[in-house]
Scaffold this motif. Sequence first.
Motif, PDB file in Angstrom:
ATOM      1  N   ILE A 278     -37.214  96.822  -5.750  1.00 55.46           N
ATOM      2  CA  ILE A 278     -36.264  95.976  -5.018  1.00 55.46           C
ATOM      3  C   ILE A 278     -36.452  96.134  -3.516  1.00 55.46           C
ATOM      4  O   ILE A 278     -36.497  95.151  -2.770  1.00 55.46           O
ATOM      5  N   ARG A 279     -36.609  97.395  -3.082  1.00 52.17           N
ATOM      6  CA  ARG A 279     -36.814  97.650  -1.650  1.00 52.17           C
ATOM      7  C   ARG A 279     -38.124  97.043  -1.162  1.00 52.17           C
ATOM      8  O   ARG A 279     -38.167  96.368  -0.124  1.00 52.17           O
ATOM      9  N   SER A 280     -39.199  97.274  -1.908  1.00 55.15           N
ATOM     10  CA  SER A 280     -40.501  96.780  -1.455  1.00 55.15           C
ATOM     11  C   SER A 280     -40.562  95.259  -1.494  1.00 55.15           C
ATOM     12  O   SER A 280     -41.193  94.636  -0.638  1.00 55.15           O
ATOM     13  N   ASN A 281     -39.895  94.643  -2.476  1.00 58.95           N
ATOM     14  CA  ASN A 281     -39.874  93.180  -2.546  1.00 58.95           C
ATOM     15  C   ASN A 281     -39.168  92.576  -1.343  1.00 58.95           C
ATOM     16  O   ASN A 281     -39.597  91.549  -0.812  1.00 58.95           O
ATOM     17  N   SER A 282     -38.079  93.201  -0.914  1.00 57.53           N
ATOM     18  CA  SER A 282     -37.348  92.650   0.230  1.00 57.53           C
ATOM     19  C   SER A 282     -38.172  92.761   1.508  1.00 57.53           C
ATOM     20  O   SER A 282     -38.156  91.861   2.352  1.00 57.53           O
ATOM     21  N   VAL A 283     -38.924  93.856   1.643  1.00 60.14           N
ATOM     22  CA  VAL A 283     -39.785  94.023   2.819  1.00 60.14           C
ATOM     23  C   VAL A 283     -40.893  92.962   2.810  1.00 60.14           C
ATOM     24  O   VAL A 283     -41.170  92.317   3.824  1.00 60.14           O
ATOM     25  N   LYS A 284     -41.506  92.773   1.637  1.00 59.25           N
ATOM     26  CA  LYS A 284     -42.574  91.775   1.516  1.00 59.25           C
ATOM     27  C   LYS A 284     -42.042  90.368   1.756  1.00 59.25           C
ATOM     28  O   LYS A 284     -42.719  89.541   2.375  1.00 59.25           O
ATOM     29  N   GLN A 285     -40.834  90.106   1.270  1.00 61.48           N
ATOM     30  CA  GLN A 285     -40.235  88.783   1.455  1.00 61.48           C
ATOM     31  C   GLN A 285     -40.045  88.481   2.937  1.00 61.48           C
ATOM     32  O   GLN A 285     -40.344  87.379   3.401  1.00 61.48           O
ATOM     33  N   LEU A 286     -39.555  89.485   3.691  1.00 63.60           N
ATOM     34  CA  LEU A 286     -39.358  89.279   5.123  1.00 63.60           C
ATOM     35  C   LEU A 286     -40.680  89.033   5.836  1.00 63.60           C
ATOM     36  O   LEU A 286     -40.779  88.164   6.706  1.00 63.60           O
ATOM     37  N   ARG A 287     -41.714  89.795   5.460  1.00 62.41           N
ATOM     38  CA  ARG A 287     -43.022  89.625   6.093  1.00 62.41           C
ATOM     39  C   ARG A 287     -43.586  88.249   5.789  1.00 62.41           C
ATOM     40  O   ARG A 287     -44.081  87.550   6.686  1.00 62.41           O
ATOM     41  N   ASN A 288     -43.507  87.831   4.511  1.00 61.20           N
ATOM     42  CA  ASN A 288     -44.021  86.519   4.123  1.00 61.20           C
ATOM     43  C   ASN A 288     -43.276  85.403   4.839  1.00 61.20           C
ATOM     44  O   ASN A 288     -43.876  84.422   5.291  1.00 61.20           O
ATOM     45  N   LYS A 289     -41.949  85.557   4.945  1.00 62.75           N
ATOM     46  CA  LYS A 289     -41.126  84.543   5.604  1.00 62.75           C
ATOM     47  C   LYS A 289     -41.514  84.420   7.079  1.00 62.75           C
ATOM     48  O   LYS A 289     -41.654  83.308   7.609  1.00 62.75           O
ATOM     49  N   TYR A 290     -41.726  85.559   7.741  1.00 59.93           N
ATOM     50  CA  TYR A 290     -42.116  85.563   9.148  1.00 59.93           C
ATOM     51  C   TYR A 290     -43.468  84.877   9.342  1.00 59.93           C
ATOM     52  O   TYR A 290     -43.628  84.019  10.215  1.00 59.93           O
ATOM     53  N   GLN A 291     -44.452  85.238   8.510  1.00 62.72           N
ATOM     54  CA  GLN A 291     -45.784  84.652   8.640  1.00 62.72           C
ATOM     55  C   GLN A 291     -45.766  83.150   8.355  1.00 62.72           C
ATOM     56  O   GLN A 291     -46.425  82.368   9.043  1.00 62.72           O
ATOM     57  N   HIS A 292     -45.000  82.746   7.340  1.00 66.37           N
ATOM     58  CA  HIS A 292     -44.923  81.340   6.978  1.00 66.37           C
ATOM     59  C   HIS A 292     -44.273  80.539   8.096  1.00 66.37           C
ATOM     60  O   HIS A 292     -44.749  79.459   8.481  1.00 66.37           O
TER      61      HIS A 292
END
Length: 83
Positions: free
Chosen positions: A11-25
């Motif tokens: 759950i923690r790692s998914n939220s971090v990845k989601q934020l990174r993906n959202k920023y890059q997108h």
Amino acid sequence: MANHKSALKRIRSNSVKQLRNKYQHKTTRNAVRDLRATTEKKEAEELFPKVVAMLDKLAKRNIIHKNKAGNLKSKLAKQVASL
């Protein structure tokens, strides 16, 4: 609620990845928007390779589909050539 330690970590790692993906997108979408808004050919030709690289990275990391990246690159190339 998560029942395992590994599920909590996921759950923690998914939220971090989601934020990174959202920023890059979002950054890439803004770059595409700026490229579409340019009216000078010289400026557009300088910006185009950077935007293409950003789109390729998103497609490589499965943030967007590879065909979407290809379609965007094609449309942008057409637009830059017509300036």
